[in-house]
Write a protein that holds these residues in place. Sequence first.
Motif: not given
Length: 288
Positions: A146-150, A99-109, A122-126
């Motif tokens: 886990i931050p992601v940049t180019k 997941v990134s910042k929006e929580d609607h799909c995460l919270l539904e699950l 659900i052993p982990l969320v990244i």
Amino acid sequence: MSTNTNIRARLLISCLDRPGVVSAVSTFLHQYKANIVQSDQYSTDPSGGMFFMRIEFDLFEDGYDFEEVKKAFTSVASSFEMDWKMDLASRRKRMAIFVSKEDHCLLELLWKWRAGELAVDIPLVISNHPNLKEEVESYGIPFYHIPVTKETKANAESEAITKLHEHDVDFIVLARYMQILSSDFVGTFPKRIINIHHSFLPAFIGANPYAKAFERGVKLIGATAHYVTDDLDEGPIIEQDILRVNHRYTTEQLRVAGRNVERIALSRAVTWHSNDQIIVHGNKTVVF
């Protein structure tokens, strides 16, 4: 003679359609004292097309064990050149959520999981952002930022893959994870990554599609859940849904409608995957 629900199993089959497939499978199960409780099948073309089948069956307590039956079925599968999978219905698949910042799909699950409506572990969320850490951990689920940049994308994906292997993950759900996965990542989990996005593509691409949809006066808001492949947003579709809207909807109301339909489509796709209801063939799916 009673059955034990702990030894209910599921069998998924795809092969070239030819006479004798159903007979061979049912005869095999009968030989191993199995009771078929549900059977679904589909043929693309009875005269030489593809054949797809999903069977749920029970093994009796005084009969054969599951691993023995699974091993023995390889001879039937080989004779018909089947692509097949057999698994215990009681085995809860291990699902990772990205997941990134929006929580609607995460919270539904998470809501469905806590309510017992989604039979997975659900052993982990990244996440590539820390925003939802507290929310996730309130469910007792480990959260990894886990931050992601180019510049760090390759290392970030390598770290994520290591975490997924450490937690013995069966499949991954991208619950509005706003990163494009590399071919290496996708290839590590083929047919095991589920994504969700709005169905404005390819009409309204790029940033702020809901503003563009508002300007065009759209009448339908939709979402698509699909398996991830190297072709961006073009993998085998699992589920799609729509909500009807009208001229009274503002851009923000369109966005809310979009979030609602995304939640519904994604949760259905995840449920079907976890229940072994999907067969992938080429760039299409058969959903039983």
